[in-house]
Design an enzyme around this catalytic site. Sequence first.
Site, PDB file in Angstrom:
ATOM      1  CB  SER A   1       5.603   1.435  -5.480  1.00  0.00           C
ATOM      2  OG  SER A   1       4.802   1.223  -4.341  1.00  0.00           O
TER       3      SER A   1
ATOM      4  CE  LYS B   1       5.898   4.225  -2.509  1.00  0.00           C
ATOM      5  NZ  LYS B   1       5.931   2.857  -1.971  1.00  0.00           N
TER       6      LYS B   1
ATOM      7  CB  SER C   1       8.722   0.444  -2.133  1.00  0.00           C
ATOM      8  OG  SER C   1       7.701   0.943  -2.963  1.00  0.00           O
TER       9      SER C   1
END
Length: 381
Positions: free
Chosen positions: A60, A63, A115
């Site tokens: 993640s 991102k 997230s």
Amino acid sequence: MRMISKLVIFFLMVSLFIANIPQKVDASLGVSAASAVLIEQKSGRVLFEKDAYTKRRIASITKIMTAILAIDSGKMNQMVKISEKATRAEGSSVYLKPGEKIQLNDLVYGLMLRSGNDAAVAISEYIGGSVDGFAYLMNQKAKEIGMYNTHFANPHGLDDHEDHYSTAYDMAILMRYAMKNKTFQKISSTKVYHAPNPTENWDREWKNKNRLLSKYKYCTGGKTGFTKRAKRTLVTTATKGDMSLIAVTLNGPDDWNDHISMYENGFKGFDMIEVLSKGKIDLVKNKYYKNHLYVKKSIVYPATSAEADLFSVKFKLNKPEKNWGSSKKREKVVGKAAVYLDGRVVQETPIYYGNVPEKKKGLFHFIMEIFLSVIGVNANG
């Protein structure tokens, strides 16, 4: 004459490329992560690295790119309609509902703090038209900022593609780019955020998953990540005094402590040294250049105490043309100042020709001028 000009331009391009290659300093520091890197934010200098250039899955922390593309789009105040596909995204979620409308700004907060994979898909569909279209924009931006060992296949980092990877060093480059944006800085450092919840009587409350914001007093932001294949990934930032650092770990079972150790090592071992001050520079007696050369930016570079005496500055000027002296108001680049550390170029800045900028006068000086004029004395004596 044209050939000489082309050669000068080519030389400047090559030297600028060399100047932007971070200079690594070896440091004896143990970290649990398979790959790790610590860089200084302003210069990009690598202060510590462990297998930082190996391609790995990143989960993640992907991102960060999704967030900065959304911010750079200039559409943060616009409303985004959530698709059914976005709400079906696997993994971590901010629990968006099909058909609801939410501001892009709120989506980015949900993306970074919680997230949310649903937020990532919603952002990608709005900015890129589709997940694939957004992935194209991600890779385009990656090349633009120098992430040469990175490929993005989705906006969230889930293990649904084999060709989704980066390196610790490339992710540090990305975070360095993102941290130049004040909106990103604010979002990344936010501990708790409240977003409207149109179908309920209460607002959504999102607490930042980045525990380093509470564990380490110098931490200023970051992004966490985890998938079964990537394991734990983490990108964080920290500032102490005049030094700002970026730390990245990939597959780091003890990543919180890894980052704290890297930061403490960096803050203890390096200082920010002003090698060149902005303003007027007296280099030559040439009548066309004299009293008309200056640099607009100071060059500040991280260095150890042992390196402090290893800096040198070289000024490289183009051959003057006679018409430069015809107008003192005209400003143009006529060369560059190159900072060397132990014989290697580490930073450069343009040298300008024109009226040397005067320092702004303070309030005290302004009041003194008025006082002196009243009593009939010239401020210059």
